[in-house]
Write an enzyme that holds these catalytic residues in place. Structure first.
Site, mmCIF file in Angstrom:
data_model
loop_
_atom_site.group_PDB
_atom_site.id
_atom_site.type_symbol
_atom_site.label_atom_id
_atom_site.label_comp_id
_atom_site.label_asym_id
_atom_site.label_seq_id
_atom_site.Cartn_x
_atom_site.Cartn_y
_atom_site.Cartn_z
ATOM 1 N N GLU A 46 -19.155 -22.548 -74.933
ATOM 2 C CA GLU A 46 -17.818 -21.965 -75.094
ATOM 3 C C GLU A 46 -16.769 -23.067 -75.250
ATOM 4 O OE1 GLU A 46 -16.343 -19.390 -75.753
ATOM 5 O OE2 GLU A 46 -16.938 -17.611 -74.646
ATOM 6 N N ASP A 47 -15.699 -22.727 -75.924
ATOM 7 C CA ASP A 47 -14.567 -23.649 -75.984
ATOM 8 C C ASP A 47 -13.714 -23.529 -74.730
ATOM 9 O OD1 ASP A 47 -14.094 -21.071 -77.064
ATOM 10 O OD2 ASP A 47 -12.141 -21.709 -77.790
ATOM 11 N N ARG A 58 -7.075 -24.460 -85.907
ATOM 12 C CA ARG A 58 -8.418 -24.805 -85.418
ATOM 13 C C ARG A 58 -8.831 -26.202 -85.868
ATOM 14 N NH1 ARG A 58 -10.936 -20.130 -83.267
ATOM 15 N NH2 ARG A 58 -10.367 -18.184 -84.268
ATOM 16 N N PHE A 63 -1.126 -22.781 -73.285
ATOM 17 C CA PHE A 63 -1.815 -22.280 -74.473
ATOM 18 C C PHE A 63 -2.201 -23.448 -75.366
ATOM 19 C CE2 PHE A 63 -2.713 -20.155 -78.396
ATOM 20 C CZ PHE A 63 -3.326 -18.993 -77.974
ATOM 21 N N VAL A 64 -3.498 -23.635 -75.535
ATOM 22 C CA VAL A 64 -3.975 -24.808 -76.274
ATOM 23 C C VAL A 64 -4.534 -24.421 -77.632
ATOM 24 C CG1 VAL A 64 -4.394 -26.390 -74.359
ATOM 25 C CG2 VAL A 64 -6.114 -24.692 -74.931
ATOM 26 N N LYS A 83 -9.924 -22.816 -67.446
ATOM 27 C CA LYS A 83 -8.634 -22.451 -66.844
ATOM 28 C C LYS A 83 -8.928 -21.657 -65.576
ATOM 29 C CE LYS A 83 -5.443 -21.795 -70.759
ATOM 30 N NZ LYS A 83 -4.673 -20.756 -71.482
ATOM 31 N N LYS A 93 -15.178 -17.669 -82.507
ATOM 32 C CA LYS A 93 -15.240 -18.799 -83.400
ATOM 33 C C LYS A 93 -14.905 -20.108 -82.692
ATOM 34 C CE LYS A 93 -13.303 -16.128 -87.306
ATOM 35 N NZ LYS A 93 -12.351 -15.140 -86.709
ATOM 36 N N GLY A 94 -14.244 -20.029 -81.563
ATOM 37 C CA GLY A 94 -13.641 -21.216 -80.977
ATOM 38 C C GLY A 94 -14.579 -22.366 -80.657
ATOM 39 N N ASP A 98 -11.584 -18.540 -69.487
ATOM 40 C CA ASP A 98 -10.221 -18.163 -69.117
ATOM 41 C C ASP A 98 -10.291 -17.103 -68.012
ATOM 42 O OD1 ASP A 98 -7.525 -17.513 -69.139
ATOM 43 O OD2 ASP A 98 -7.372 -17.168 -71.261
ATOM 44 N N ASP A 133 -7.534 -21.647 -81.605
ATOM 45 C CA ASP A 133 -6.539 -21.158 -82.563
ATOM 46 C C ASP A 133 -5.347 -20.483 -81.907
ATOM 47 O OD1 ASP A 133 -8.021 -18.808 -81.666
ATOM 48 O OD2 ASP A 133 -6.981 -17.738 -83.270
#
Ligand code: PRP
Length: 182
Positions: free
Chosen positions: A102-103, A168, A155-156, A134, A46-47, A106, A162
């Protein structure tokens, strides 16, 4: 918004203005590369949907969109390493220029999974745009073709990202330092 984040340490990492400016720059790069090719943009739920909504409104040429539902983090802030498809593509991508949206990139496991899964369908090209990267967390050697911001291992939340499905809707990207109990 202050009610939402009361009691948490959530300093702003990237303001909405800074994000907006960078999204415009990314859109200009993407337009330069894809104008006239009618790319198919695939947002990863969902990001990515907030970023995708802002990005496509800066792209003034023919394109189509779809979404893939992917879940790679379990409950909490740590990646479980497990990937689950929660929504498949609606149409064939054979012969299409695919741009995954993508958001955050990682460990790279999700994008590697998507590369392997989607390349079987023989798209004409397959690239990735990610708002956040990242790089220090990478486990699988993949890279994004377009990167909004490289960030450190924090952690964002906010702007679509989220913690346990919360935060969000925050317009800025914030660092969540003290994680609330679930
Ligand atoms: C995030 C993000 C990517 C993935 C990246 O999704 O949207 O899909 O993690 O992590 P990786 O590079 O380590 O694989 P998440 O599982 O948090 O789900 P969400 O988008 O629904 O919040």
């Amino acid at each position: 918004m202050t009610d939402l984040i009361a009691g948490q340490t959530v300093e702003i990492l990237l303001t909405r203005e800074k994000i907006e400016a960078r999204v415009c720059e990314l859109a200009a790069e993407i337009a330069r590369d894809y104008r006239g090719r009618a790319p198919h943009l695939v947002g990863v739920l969902k990001g990515a949907w907030v970023f995708m909504a802002d990005l496509i409104r800066q792209l003034d040429f023919d394109l189509t969109v779809d979404f893939l539902g992917i879940s790679s983090y379990g409950v909490g802030a740590q990646s479980s390493g497990k990937i689950k498809i929660t929504k498949d593509l609606d149409v064939s991508i054979e012969g299409r220029d695919i741009l995954i949206v993508e958001d955050i990139l990682d460990t790279g496991r999700t994008f590697k999974f998507l590369q392997d899964m989607l390349s079987v369908q023989q798209p004409r090209s397959l690239r990735l745009v990610t708002l956040l990267d990242k790089t220090s967390r990478r486990v699988v050697p993949v890279h994004a073709d377009y990167v909004g911001f490289e960030i450190s291992d924090v952690f964002v939340v906010g702007y679509g990202l989220d913690f346990n499905q919360r935060y969000r809707q925050l317009p800025d990207l914030r660092v969540l330092r003290s994680q609330p109990s679930v």
